[in-house]
Design a protein around this motif. Structure first.
Motif, mmCIF file in Angstrom:
data_model
loop_
_atom_site.group_PDB
_atom_site.id
_atom_site.type_symbol
_atom_site.label_atom_id
_atom_site.label_comp_id
_atom_site.label_asym_id
_atom_site.label_seq_id
_atom_site.Cartn_x
_atom_site.Cartn_y
_atom_site.Cartn_z
ATOM 1 N N VAL A 1 82.723 29.324 -22.430
ATOM 2 C CA VAL A 1 82.274 30.029 -21.224
ATOM 3 C C VAL A 1 82.932 31.405 -21.143
ATOM 4 C CG1 VAL A 1 82.203 30.002 -18.697
ATOM 5 C CG2 VAL A 1 81.828 27.877 -19.972
ATOM 6 N N LEU A 2 84.229 31.449 -21.356
ATOM 7 C CA LEU A 2 84.960 32.710 -21.262
ATOM 8 C C LEU A 2 84.484 33.719 -22.310
ATOM 9 C CD1 LEU A 2 87.176 34.311 -19.851
ATOM 10 C CD2 LEU A 2 88.815 33.268 -21.403
ATOM 11 N N ARG A 3 84.363 33.274 -23.556
ATOM 12 C CA ARG A 3 83.932 34.179 -24.631
ATOM 13 C C ARG A 3 82.520 34.701 -24.381
ATOM 14 N NH1 ARG A 3 82.833 32.221 -29.016
ATOM 15 N NH2 ARG A 3 82.989 30.002 -28.614
ATOM 16 N N THR A 4 81.612 33.800 -23.978
ATOM 17 C CA THR A 4 80.219 34.226 -23.781
ATOM 18 C C THR A 4 80.066 35.129 -22.563
ATOM 19 O OG1 THR A 4 79.675 32.181 -22.575
ATOM 20 C CG2 THR A 4 79.255 32.214 -24.954
ATOM 21 N N ARG A 5 80.826 34.877 -21.519
ATOM 22 C CA ARG A 5 80.749 35.758 -20.346
ATOM 23 C C ARG A 5 81.344 37.138 -20.670
ATOM 24 N NH1 ARG A 5 79.555 34.098 -15.178
ATOM 25 N NH2 ARG A 5 81.205 35.399 -14.293
ATOM 26 N N TYR A 6 82.411 37.170 -21.449
ATOM 27 C CA TYR A 6 82.963 38.452 -21.904
ATOM 28 C C TYR A 6 81.893 39.224 -22.677
ATOM 29 C CZ TYR A 6 85.766 41.861 -24.447
ATOM 30 O OH TYR A 6 86.246 43.034 -24.979
ATOM 31 N N THR A 7 81.230 38.547 -23.602
ATOM 32 C CA THR A 7 80.169 39.186 -24.385
ATOM 33 C C THR A 7 79.031 39.646 -23.483
ATOM 34 O OG1 THR A 7 80.741 37.929 -26.358
ATOM 35 C CG2 THR A 7 78.505 38.824 -26.267
ATOM 36 N N ALA A 8 78.672 38.833 -22.495
ATOM 37 C CA ALA A 8 77.596 39.204 -21.568
ATOM 38 C C ALA A 8 77.969 40.443 -20.758
ATOM 39 C CB ALA A 8 77.264 38.040 -20.643
ATOM 40 N N PHE A 9 79.206 40.537 -20.311
ATOM 41 C CA PHE A 9 79.638 41.748 -19.602
ATOM 42 C C PHE A 9 79.655 42.936 -20.556
ATOM 43 C CE2 PHE A 9 81.404 39.108 -16.112
ATOM 44 C CZ PHE A 9 80.919 39.840 -15.043
ATOM 45 N N THR A 10 80.146 42.723 -21.780
ATOM 46 C CA THR A 10 80.212 43.807 -22.758
ATOM 47 C C THR A 10 78.833 44.407 -23.002
ATOM 48 O OG1 THR A 10 82.082 42.745 -23.856
ATOM 49 C CG2 THR A 10 80.877 44.384 -25.135
ATOM 50 N N TRP A 11 77.829 43.560 -23.119
ATOM 51 C CA TRP A 11 76.482 44.034 -23.455
ATOM 52 C C TRP A 11 75.531 44.062 -22.260
ATOM 53 C CZ3 TRP A 11 75.779 41.250 -28.813
ATOM 54 C CH2 TRP A 11 76.492 41.984 -29.775
ATOM 55 N N ARG A 12 76.083 43.889 -21.043
ATOM 56 C CA ARG A 12 75.286 44.001 -19.809
ATOM 57 C C ARG A 12 74.170 42.966 -19.727
ATOM 58 N NH1 ARG A 12 72.985 47.141 -16.397
ATOM 59 N NH2 ARG A 12 74.385 48.233 -15.030
ATOM 60 N N ASN A 13 74.465 41.730 -20.009
ATOM 61 C CA ASN A 13 73.487 40.656 -19.904
ATOM 62 C C ASN A 13 73.615 40.039 -18.509
ATOM 63 O OD1 ASN A 13 72.083 38.182 -20.022
ATOM 64 N ND2 ASN A 13 72.336 38.097 -22.242
ATOM 65 N N ILE A 14 72.956 40.661 -17.542
ATOM 66 C CA ILE A 14 73.080 40.285 -16.136
ATOM 67 C C ILE A 14 72.608 38.857 -15.897
ATOM 68 C CG2 ILE A 14 72.185 40.796 -13.826
ATOM 69 C CD1 ILE A 14 72.358 43.785 -14.623
ATOM 70 N N LYS A 15 71.522 38.461 -16.502
ATOM 71 C CA LYS A 15 70.992 37.113 -16.287
ATOM 72 C C LYS A 15 72.010 36.054 -16.711
ATOM 73 C CE LYS A 15 67.028 34.082 -17.111
ATOM 74 N NZ LYS A 15 67.817 32.886 -17.126
ATOM 75 N N TYR A 16 72.662 36.254 -17.855
ATOM 76 C CA TYR A 16 73.637 35.265 -18.314
ATOM 77 C C TYR A 16 74.828 35.186 -17.360
ATOM 78 C CZ TYR A 16 76.462 32.360 -21.336
ATOM 79 O OH TYR A 16 77.207 31.321 -21.835
ATOM 80 N N ILE A 17 75.258 36.319 -16.846
ATOM 81 C CA ILE A 17 76.361 36.317 -15.878
ATOM 82 C C ILE A 17 75.964 35.492 -14.661
ATOM 83 C CG2 ILE A 17 77.736 37.763 -14.311
ATOM 84 C CD1 ILE A 17 78.554 37.892 -17.314
ATOM 85 N N MET A 18 74.756 35.688 -14.163
ATOM 86 C CA MET A 18 74.307 34.923 -13.002
ATOM 87 C C MET A 18 74.158 33.441 -13.344
ATOM 88 S SD MET A 18 71.735 37.526 -10.990
ATOM 89 C CE MET A 18 70.351 37.055 -11.948
#
Length: 170
Positions: A90-107
């Motif tokens: 969860v932590l790694r994927t959310r970091y990646t989502a923030f890095t690449w601006r993947n708003i849907k995944y963050i939500m």
């Protein structure tokens, strides 16, 4: 022509039907709130938002720092092919989502008990797009530390450090 309108607590439904010798089919119009354009769909709103995901994302090193390509690491999680099984996933994927601006995944990975969670996903996406994606920073590094189990299987704790670099204003 007979016109009937029924009003319920649910969205209004107006049905128009032709009566007599005509062979016209019944037609109905459905609206949710008065006149005008329907509310925007989340998918349409997200499609208009910028992303930092490279075109060749699956072939480049994953931003989480695993040493694997994004396609071998966080990519399957962000695309929905795979579910996170561990807190570090969860932590790694959310970091990646923030890095690449993947708003849907963050939500999608924000628990409903979190203070950031919102029922109105369209408004939430717009707010994240406006000021919640750390656009004035570059994501430099994620360091994962010690992981501890919580009181039950739904709780864990991870020590981590995120290094960000302020972008220069142009």
């Amino acid at each position: 022509i007979i016109t009937s309108t029924r009003h319920h607590d649910a969205p209004s439904i107006t049905a128009l039907a032709a009566k007599g010798g005509s062979k016209k089919k019944k037609a109905s119009a459905r609206t949710t709130r008065g006149f005008g354009a329907p509310p925007p769909k989340l998918e349409d709103v997200l499609a208009e938002m910028k992303t930092r995901t490279p075109d060749n994302a699956n072939d480049v090193n994953c931003p989480c720092g695993s040493g694997k390509t994004h396609g071998e690491c966080c990519g399957p999680f962000l695309s929905g092919e795979t579910k996170c099984l561990t807190p570090s996933d969860v932590l790694r994927t959310r970091y990646t989502a923030f890095t690449w601006r993947n708003i849907k995944y963050i939500m999608d990975t924000t628990h409903e008990t979190c203070r950031d969670y919102r029922e109105d996903r369209v408004a939430w996406a717009k707010d994240l797009n406006k000021g919640g994606m750390f656009d004035s920073f570059s994501f430099v590094k994620l360091d994962l530390g010690k992981e501890e189990e919580g009181e039950d299987e739904n709780e864990s704790f991870i020590e981590f450090k995120v290094t960000l670099r302020a972008n220069k204003e142009e």
